[in-house]
Design a protein around this motif. Structure first.
Motif, PDB file in Angstrom:
ATOM      1  N   ALA A 414       0.835  -1.204   0.000  1.00  0.00           N
ATOM      2  CA  ALA A 414       0.000   0.000   0.000  1.00  0.00           C
ATOM      3  C   ALA A 414       0.870   1.254   0.000  1.00  0.00           C
ATOM      4  O   ALA A 414       0.588   2.225  -0.718  1.00  0.00           O
ATOM      5  CB  ALA A 414      -0.922  -0.011   1.216  1.00  0.00           C
ATOM      6  N   CYS A 415       1.952   1.214   0.783  1.00  0.00           N
ATOM      7  CA  CYS A 415       2.835   2.387   0.856  1.00  0.00           C
ATOM      8  C   CYS A 415       3.591   2.562  -0.455  1.00  0.00           C
ATOM      9  O   CYS A 415       3.817   3.685  -0.902  1.00  0.00           O
ATOM     10  CB  CYS A 415       3.807   2.231   2.015  1.00  0.00           C
ATOM     11  SG  CYS A 415       4.735   3.740   2.375  1.00  0.00           S
ATOM     12  N   ARG A 416       3.978   1.454  -1.115  1.00  0.00           N
ATOM     13  CA  ARG A 416       4.682   1.552  -2.394  1.00  0.00           C
ATOM     14  C   ARG A 416       3.786   2.191  -3.447  1.00  0.00           C
ATOM     15  O   ARG A 416       4.231   3.062  -4.205  1.00  0.00           O
ATOM     16  CB  ARG A 416       5.137   0.162  -2.844  1.00  0.00           C
ATOM     17  CG  ARG A 416       5.681   0.079  -4.240  1.00  0.00           C
ATOM     18  CD  ARG A 416       6.830   1.046  -4.506  1.00  0.00           C
ATOM     19  NE  ARG A 416       8.009   0.753  -3.711  1.00  0.00           N
ATOM     20  CZ  ARG A 416       9.088   1.545  -3.671  1.00  0.00           C
ATOM     21  NH1 ARG A 416       9.112   2.688  -4.363  1.00  0.00           N
ATOM     22  NH2 ARG A 416      10.134   1.222  -2.924  1.00  0.00           N
ATOM     23  N   SER A 417       2.514   1.806  -3.499  1.00  0.00           N
ATOM     24  CA  SER A 417       1.570   2.408  -4.455  1.00  0.00           C
ATOM     25  C   SER A 417       1.441   3.907  -4.197  1.00  0.00           C
ATOM     26  O   SER A 417       1.440   4.725  -5.134  1.00  0.00           O
ATOM     27  CB  SER A 417       0.197   1.740  -4.328  1.00  0.00           C
ATOM     28  OG  SER A 417       0.274   0.377  -4.645  1.00  0.00           O
ATOM     29  N   PHE A 418       1.328   4.272  -2.922  1.00  0.00           N
ATOM     30  CA  PHE A 418       1.233   5.682  -2.520  1.00  0.00           C
ATOM     31  C   PHE A 418       2.480   6.443  -2.966  1.00  0.00           C
ATOM     32  O   PHE A 418       2.398   7.539  -3.535  1.00  0.00           O
ATOM     33  CB  PHE A 418       1.065   5.747  -0.999  1.00  0.00           C
ATOM     34  CG  PHE A 418       1.201   7.121  -0.409  1.00  0.00           C
ATOM     35  CD1 PHE A 418       0.113   7.974  -0.340  1.00  0.00           C
ATOM     36  CD2 PHE A 418       2.424   7.559   0.095  1.00  0.00           C
ATOM     37  CE1 PHE A 418       0.237   9.249   0.207  1.00  0.00           C
ATOM     38  CE2 PHE A 418       2.561   8.821   0.645  1.00  0.00           C
ATOM     39  CZ  PHE A 418       1.466   9.669   0.703  1.00  0.00           C
ATOM     40  N   PHE A 419       3.646   5.850  -2.730  1.00  0.00           N
ATOM     41  CA  PHE A 419       4.914   6.520  -3.018  1.00  0.00           C
ATOM     42  C   PHE A 419       5.120   6.721  -4.517  1.00  0.00           C
ATOM     43  O   PHE A 419       5.553   7.788  -4.971  1.00  0.00           O
ATOM     44  CB  PHE A 419       6.061   5.701  -2.419  1.00  0.00           C
ATOM     45  CG  PHE A 419       7.382   6.420  -2.378  1.00  0.00           C
ATOM     46  CD1 PHE A 419       7.456   7.800  -2.143  1.00  0.00           C
ATOM     47  CD2 PHE A 419       8.574   5.729  -2.576  1.00  0.00           C
ATOM     48  CE1 PHE A 419       8.676   8.454  -2.094  1.00  0.00           C
ATOM     49  CE2 PHE A 419       9.800   6.377  -2.538  1.00  0.00           C
ATOM     50  CZ  PHE A 419       9.846   7.737  -2.301  1.00  0.00           C
ATOM     51  N   GLU A 420       4.790   5.687  -5.312  1.00  0.00           N
ATOM     52  CA  GLU A 420       4.954   5.812  -6.766  1.00  0.00           C
ATOM     53  C   GLU A 420       3.992   6.836  -7.351  1.00  0.00           C
ATOM     54  O   GLU A 420       4.333   7.577  -8.280  1.00  0.00           O
ATOM     55  CB  GLU A 420       4.753   4.442  -7.438  1.00  0.00           C
ATOM     56  CG  GLU A 420       5.826   3.409  -7.114  1.00  0.00           C
ATOM     57  CD  GLU A 420       7.217   3.906  -7.430  1.00  0.00           C
ATOM     58  OE1 GLU A 420       7.474   4.275  -8.599  1.00  0.00           O
ATOM     59  OE2 GLU A 420       8.056   3.947  -6.505  1.00  0.00           O
ATOM     60  N   ARG A 440      -2.090  15.528   0.867  1.00  0.00           N
ATOM     61  CA  ARG A 440      -3.507  15.202   1.116  1.00  0.00           C
ATOM     62  C   ARG A 440      -4.398  15.827   0.059  1.00  0.00           C
ATOM     63  O   ARG A 440      -5.374  15.229  -0.385  1.00  0.00           O
ATOM     64  CB  ARG A 440      -3.936  15.688   2.506  1.00  0.00           C
ATOM     65  CG  ARG A 440      -3.376  14.890   3.653  1.00  0.00           C
ATOM     66  CD  ARG A 440      -4.242  15.001   4.904  1.00  0.00           C
ATOM     67  NE  ARG A 440      -4.573  16.360   5.252  1.00  0.00           N
ATOM     68  CZ  ARG A 440      -3.798  17.164   5.977  1.00  0.00           C
ATOM     69  NH1 ARG A 440      -2.636  16.733   6.422  1.00  0.00           N
ATOM     70  NH2 ARG A 440      -4.178  18.387   6.265  1.00  0.00           N
ATOM     71  N   ARG A 441      -4.046  16.999  -0.363  1.00  0.00           N
ATOM     72  CA  ARG A 441      -4.849  17.693  -1.378  1.00  0.00           C
ATOM     73  C   ARG A 441      -4.692  17.018  -2.734  1.00  0.00           C
ATOM     74  O   ARG A 441      -5.658  16.874  -3.479  1.00  0.00           O
ATOM     75  CB  ARG A 441      -4.415  19.160  -1.455  1.00  0.00           C
ATOM     76  CG  ARG A 441      -5.309  20.022  -2.348  1.00  0.00           C
ATOM     77  CD  ARG A 441      -4.972  21.487  -2.282  1.00  0.00           C
ATOM     78  NE  ARG A 441      -3.683  21.805  -2.870  1.00  0.00           N
ATOM     79  CZ  ARG A 441      -2.609  22.167  -2.180  1.00  0.00           C
ATOM     80  NH1 ARG A 441      -2.681  22.254  -0.852  1.00  0.00           N
ATOM     81  NH2 ARG A 441      -1.474  22.442  -2.782  1.00  0.00           N
ATOM     82  N   TRP A 442      -3.477  16.577  -3.064  1.00  0.00           N
ATOM     83  CA  TRP A 442      -3.221  15.943  -4.358  1.00  0.00           C
ATOM     84  C   TRP A 442      -3.859  14.548  -4.456  1.00  0.00           C
ATOM     85  O   TRP A 442      -4.469  14.211  -5.453  1.00  0.00           O
ATOM     86  CB  TRP A 442      -1.710  15.805  -4.592  1.00  0.00           C
ATOM     87  CG  TRP A 442      -0.984  17.103  -4.788  1.00  0.00           C
ATOM     88  CD1 TRP A 442      -1.502  18.276  -5.248  1.00  0.00           C
ATOM     89  CD2 TRP A 442       0.400  17.342  -4.511  1.00  0.00           C
ATOM     90  NE1 TRP A 442      -0.528  19.256  -5.282  1.00  0.00           N
ATOM     91  CE2 TRP A 442       0.656  18.706  -4.837  1.00  0.00           C
ATOM     92  CE3 TRP A 442       1.452  16.573  -4.027  1.00  0.00           C
ATOM     93  CZ2 TRP A 442       1.926  19.290  -4.698  1.00  0.00           C
ATOM     94  CZ3 TRP A 442       2.709  17.139  -3.894  1.00  0.00           C
ATOM     95  CH2 TRP A 442       2.945  18.487  -4.223  1.00  0.00           C
ATOM     96  N   ILE A 443      -3.685  13.767  -3.397  1.00  0.00           N
ATOM     97  CA  ILE A 443      -4.084  12.357  -3.467  1.00  0.00           C
ATOM     98  C   ILE A 443      -5.455  12.093  -2.848  1.00  0.00           C
ATOM     99  O   ILE A 443      -6.068  11.064  -3.066  1.00  0.00           O
ATOM    100  CB  ILE A 443      -2.995  11.462  -2.809  1.00  0.00           C
ATOM    101  CG1 ILE A 443      -1.645  11.723  -3.481  1.00  0.00           C
ATOM    102  CG2 ILE A 443      -3.333   9.982  -2.907  1.00  0.00           C
ATOM    103  CD1 ILE A 443      -0.513  10.859  -2.976  1.00  0.00           C
ATOM    104  N   ARG A 444      -5.948  13.040  -2.068  1.00  0.00           N
ATOM    105  CA  ARG A 444      -7.269  12.918  -1.444  1.00  0.00           C
ATOM    106  C   ARG A 444      -7.390  11.663  -0.585  1.00  0.00           C
ATOM    107  O   ARG A 444      -8.195  10.778  -0.853  1.00  0.00           O
ATOM    108  CB  ARG A 444      -8.366  12.928  -2.505  1.00  0.00           C
ATOM    109  CG  ARG A 444      -8.545  14.276  -3.156  1.00  0.00           C
ATOM    110  CD  ARG A 444      -9.891  14.359  -3.807  1.00  0.00           C
ATOM    111  NE  ARG A 444      -9.784  14.591  -5.210  1.00  0.00           N
ATOM    112  CZ  ARG A 444     -10.812  14.623  -6.046  1.00  0.00           C
ATOM    113  NH1 ARG A 444     -12.009  14.399  -5.599  1.00  0.00           N
ATOM    114  NH2 ARG A 444     -10.646  14.844  -7.316  1.00  0.00           N
ATOM    115  N   LEU A 445      -6.560  11.614   0.429  1.00  0.00           N
ATOM    116  CA  LEU A 445      -6.591  10.521   1.401  1.00  0.00           C
ATOM    117  C   LEU A 445      -6.822  11.091   2.794  1.00  0.00           C
ATOM    118  O   LEU A 445      -6.499  12.257   3.054  1.00  0.00           O
ATOM    119  CB  LEU A 445      -5.264   9.750   1.388  1.00  0.00           C
ATOM    120  CG  LEU A 445      -5.020   8.784   0.230  1.00  0.00           C
ATOM    121  CD1 LEU A 445      -3.598   8.232   0.307  1.00  0.00           C
ATOM    122  CD2 LEU A 445      -6.021   7.643   0.232  1.00  0.00           C
ATOM    123  N   PRO A 446      -7.371  10.311   3.720  1.00  0.00           N
ATOM    124  CA  PRO A 446      -7.552  10.801   5.093  1.00  0.00           C
ATOM    125  C   PRO A 446      -6.222  11.212   5.724  1.00  0.00           C
ATOM    126  O   PRO A 446      -5.161  10.657   5.401  1.00  0.00           O
ATOM    127  CB  PRO A 446      -8.155   9.597   5.825  1.00  0.00           C
ATOM    128  CG  PRO A 446      -8.745   8.755   4.757  1.00  0.00           C
ATOM    129  CD  PRO A 446      -7.898   8.963   3.536  1.00  0.00           C
TER     130      PRO A 446
END
Length: 509
Positions: A414-420, A440-446
């Protein structure tokens, strides 16, 4: 004759007596024939109702006298009627048991001559793996080209003596269970066991060989926590045994052993990679594609399906074609003459188990292409076998590279997907540094999710804190934006080096 048209009220009518068996008969205790009777003279209202075991001679004799007395009929007539009824019920119970056994008999489809011919023709194609992936796509599996083909081959390994296992990982709602379900539709029904929730002792009460060479599908590993230990033992030792105390029909207590034989191939889904680490070590980890491109592919398919523009018959035909191909595969030993040249990259964690998975995966590809291989025989034992080719190893390397990447990566999936994804956005935004709020604004995650990802990235030194020159605050920047592509290149080079070694050795021979 015994009339069983009403399953809750059998009737047996003779010249002298009208008998009804209320509630039918039980099939689980063959040592007794306990029923509830209603007996009367024809066209009379004096009815005698009684529960009786027709295999108990004392009860039958007493009941005979009671019938004769209450209905004013001879004991010989009553006795003969009960004897005839017992014989009819006995025969009918055996008939029901045969039907029940036939109903629960495992289904095995016999291929017609044309189906078998078509399956063998497909199995002999030189581009079998490519054609298989095309058929998987035509069967309704959208995208996931790597995951779907790898999963299909892992499911195929159930027929070998060393099956592989897989766990699908991804965020909630990304289609983990859907992918597993759709690929499992390509496996014959008789070769798989699907489970949702399992009790702690569920696996021990299968018949001894009921699970042999079966594919066990677990919808969500969270619903199978109680059986994870026996499941791991079944994966590793290919057998589980439980010792229990049992009281027999005479009341004697004794110890018995419940044994279930493998091998089995196990597939499951979860969002929690770290919780199931022991199971993950035994399995291929397949990370679901959560990209925007995959979202678009799935939603386009959903819209076409709703508009009636999907050829469902073609999808079903593709599924049946692959299922028939599975049915013609026969157990056969695989020998890899090039195994000694195959070395994993140094970056791979837990190399012993991963190396075993790598070699087994190559064997599965050879097994799948058995109709293209010359059958050989061991000179000493006479055992039949087929051999792995360099082409099999090259095809395995193309597919397994993603698995080796995950096995070599310090980050969770999950962290690798987020990082890439973060790297791509930084290129789009033309930025080298970033803050928590910007991400948070770019990826729209909590907020909590982003914080967890940042902590993991900081802990593995993939990002570093830098002081903002204009403000008294900190920003973050990438430590090495090429680290993942460099890792992939290292793994690709290590695998290619193995192929080069094999080619040089063959050339020197």
């Amino acid at each position: 004759m015994l009339d069983t048209s009403n399953p809750n009220n059998y009737s047996y009518i003779t010249k002298h007596l009208e008998t009804h068996v209320l509630g039918g008969i039980k099939l689980n205790k063959l040592e007794s024939l306990r029923i509830t009777l209603s007996i009367q003279k024809p066209k009379q209202h004096n009815i005698l109702r009684h529960s009786i075991d027709l295999y108990n001679d004392n009860q039958v004799e007493k009941f005979t006298r009671k019938v004769a007395e209450r209905l004013e009929i001879g004991t010989s007539v009553a006795r003969r009627t009960l004897q005839e009824l017992t014989h009819e019920l006995e025969n009918y119970r055996f008939l029901l048991l045969e039907k029940e056994a036939e109903l629960h008999k495992p289904y095995f489809k016999e291929l017609s001559a044309s189906e078998e011919k078509e399956a063998i023709k497909l199995a002999k194609r030189k581009d079998l793996l490519k054609k298989t992936n095309e058929l998987i796509g035509k069967s309704g599996v959208i995208g996931e080209a790597y995951n779907r083909q790898t999963m299909y081959l892992i499911f195929t390994s159930r027929k070998t003596n060393n099956p592989l296992h897989c766990i699908s990982l991804g965020s909630s709602g990304t289609g983990k269970t859907h992918l597993q379900s759709k690929v499992s539709e390509l496996i014959p029904q008789e070769d798989k066991v699907e489970m949702t929730v399992l009790s702690a002792n569920a696996f021990y009460y299968f018949n001894r060989t009921e699970l042999q060479h079966k594919l066990i599908l677990i919808e969500d590993l969270d619903g199978a926590e109680s059986v994870l230990y026996p499941l791991r033992e079944l994966q590793t030792k290919k057998r589980i045994t439980k010792t229990v105390v049992h009281k027999d029909t005479k009341g004697t207590t004794r110890t018995i052993h419940l044994t279930v034989e493998g091998p089995v191939s196990v597939a499951g889904c979860t969002t929690q990679e770290s919780i199931y680490e022991d199971n993950s070590n035994r399995s291929f980890l397949l990370y679901i594609d959560e990209s925007q491109e995959q979202d678009k592919r799935i939603m386009d398919y959903q819209r076409k399906l709703s508009a009636g523009k999907i050829d469902l018959e073609a999808e079903q035909k593709a599924r049946e074609t692959l299922k028939n191909l599975q049915r013609i595969l026969k157990p056969i030993k695989v020998i890899n003459p090039f195994a000694e040249y195959l070395e994993l990259p140094q970056s791979v964690f837990k190399p012993r188990r991963t190396n075993s998975h790598y070699l087994q995966f190559i064997e599965v590809i050879t097994f799948y292409k058995q109709f293209q291989r010359e059958k050989k025989y061991d000179e000493q034992t006479g055992e039949e076998y087929i051999e792995t080719t360099i082409e099999d190893i090259e095809e395995a390397n193309e597919l397994i590279i993603e698995t080796l990447l995950h096995k070599s990566d310090l980050l969770s999936g999950a962290c690798r997907s987020f990082f890439e994804f973060l790297k791509l956005i930084l290129v789009q935004e033309n930025q080298t540094t970033f803050t928590n709020a910007e991400v948070r604004r770019w990826i729209r995650l909590p907020k909590s999710t982003v914080r967890r990802r940042f902590l993991e990235l900081l802990d593995t030194e993939n990002i570093v804190r830098v002081k903002d020159k204009n403000k008294k605050t900190y920003r973050y920047e990438l430590a090495d934006k090429e680290e993942y592509s460099n890792l992939k290149a290292t793994i690709q080079k290590a695998l290619q080096d193995c192929i080069d070694k094999i080619n040089r050795a063959n050339g020197s021979d």
